[in-house]
Write an enzyme that holds these catalytic residues in place. Sequence first.
Site, PDB file in Angstrom:
ATOM      1  N   ASN A 154       9.132 -86.738  84.626  1.00 19.56           N
ATOM      2  CA  ASN A 154       9.401 -88.043  84.023  1.00 19.56           C
ATOM      3  C   ASN A 154       9.277 -89.189  85.239  1.00 19.56           C
ATOM      4  O   ASN A 154       9.319 -90.408  84.866  1.00 19.56           O
ATOM      5  CB  ASN A 154      10.759 -87.949  83.215  1.00 19.56           C
ATOM      6  N   SER A 202       9.961 -85.006  72.430  1.00 15.65           N
ATOM      7  CA  SER A 202      10.935 -86.196  71.664  1.00 15.65           C
ATOM      8  C   SER A 202      10.261 -87.287  71.054  1.00 15.65           C
ATOM      9  O   SER A 202       9.080 -87.554  72.035  1.00 15.65           O
ATOM     10  CB  SER A 202      11.921 -86.638  72.988  1.00 15.65           C
ATOM     11  N   CYS A 328      18.136 -91.622  82.281  1.00 21.07           N
ATOM     12  CA  CYS A 328      18.969 -90.849  81.959  1.00 21.07           C
ATOM     13  C   CYS A 328      20.217 -90.860  82.938  1.00 21.07           C
ATOM     14  O   CYS A 328      21.314 -90.479  82.967  1.00 21.07           O
ATOM     15  CB  CYS A 328      18.545 -89.403  81.860  1.00 21.07           C
TER      16      CYS A 328
HETATM   17  N1  PMP Z   1      13.072 -84.318  79.226  1.00 18.97           N
HETATM   18  C1  PMP Z   1      12.148 -85.297  79.821  1.00 18.97           C
HETATM   19  C2  PMP Z   1      11.153 -84.807  80.658  1.00 18.97           C
HETATM   20  C3  PMP Z   1      12.417 -86.524  79.544  1.00 18.97           C
HETATM   21  O1  PMP Z   1      11.911 -87.465  80.371  1.00 18.97           O
HETATM   22  C4  PMP Z   1      13.522 -86.853  78.659  1.00 18.97           C
HETATM   23  C5  PMP Z   1      13.971 -88.255  78.194  1.00 18.97           C
HETATM   24  N2  PMP Z   1      14.258 -89.021  79.337  1.00 18.97           N
HETATM   25  C6  PMP Z   1      14.244 -85.769  78.052  1.00 18.97           C
HETATM   26  C7  PMP Z   1      13.992 -84.438  78.260  1.00 18.97           C
HETATM   27  C8  PMP Z   1      15.369 -86.029  76.897  1.00 18.97           C
HETATM   28  O2  PMP Z   1      14.734 -86.600  75.773  1.00 18.97           O
HETATM   29  P1  PMP Z   1      15.940 -87.141  74.587  1.00 18.97           P
HETATM   30  O3  PMP Z   1      16.944 -88.026  75.586  1.00 18.97           O
HETATM   31  O4  PMP Z   1      14.953 -87.712  73.616  1.00 18.97           O
HETATM   32  O5  PMP Z   1      16.665 -86.067  74.022  1.00 18.97           O
END
Ligand code: PMP
Length: 391
Positions: A154, A202, A328
Amino acid sequence: MNGSHGAGMSYLDYNATAPIRPEAAAAVIEAMQSVGNASSMHQPGRQAAHRVDLARRQLAGLLNCSPGEIIFTSGATEANNLALRSAYTPGNSLVTSPAEHPAVLETARMVTAERPEDLVLLQVGSDGLVDLNALEQVFVTRSGGVVSLMGANNETGVLTDLRVVAKAVREAGALIHTDATQIVGRLPVDVAELDVDLLSLSAHKFGGPQGVGALYVRRGTPLPHRPLLVGGGQERGWRAGTLNVAGIIGLGAAADAARRNLGEEAERVAALRDRLERLLTLALPDCRLNGRRDQRLPGVTSITFPGVPADAVLAAMPDVAASEGSACASGAPTPSHVLLAMGLSREAADSTIRFSLGYATTDAEIEHAAQAVVRAVTQVRSSLAEADGPR
Ligand code: PMP
């Protein structure tokens, strides 16, 4: 430019969340105006169930799986938790990497808390690639277990060669999970071809609504039933709770739109990303691009501006939405664990900005962003130099 983020704004944070696709927004609104619990037997309930079935088929079409292999969840975080809780058995290994999203890393740490020796973290190179040779070494002394490696990072967009992973893992009789959150809807993802057992995604990363996602579980995968939520037994007992009908329908519509435009969007977005990199490296020749450039998502670039704190640059360009490390982790004063795992210094990690583009990014947004970044970096540099200079 997509109208949802306003004129004069370059929205370059698709890895945090993408603007909702018009097809998905229309589907969500329509669904929210209809009544019906997908578990009810009356006509409105059956209609809701019918629409959920369509969304399941639409997502299955994007992943090349069968609709019965999909479990709808609240997003990739839940899908990752569900996958690892179910696939890990104490005494077997859980292999992953320090560059994974916290939704995998923290789950892996939690489920192995009583047997930390089961957790194996593969190294990450300075190019962001996970050392897959080490994977074979792991299975010289161990067998079984689960390997969880993300499809695309990400923060850097660097891709994992999942076919190579599958080859090493299959011989050892282990399961493969991939957090494909950043790759689904951006590049082709064919679960049969990739040969993975479990895959998380997602909706909001590919133009669906936030708060809905899915876990793909390959039919016949030997998984004990370890749901996170128990109750009414929805999703074949894997995920209890009334289905988020509008969210799921939006996810399906976004999956369908993404599937139809995949190749064309990827090419266009990669060209825009390359243009942004060219403009920035020309104007700011000391900036450094992070991650393996020939093995990345089309829309992502992670750029270090040496000596210039990313938070100051972002504050100096309020009309560019980009991010420091991952969204995040925002608010937490720690540098990106991904960049540190790649060997960047703390200072370099703190001077890094992630730009992520997507299906609705325009030429004008890129031109505008490039000018704004150059202006902001120059401005922050000169104010730092002034503060350091003689008083
Ligand atoms: N995995 C990855 C690689 C992500 O980029 C993200 C979101 N930043 C997530 C998991 C989590 O996704 P969500 O917040 O929609 O549950």
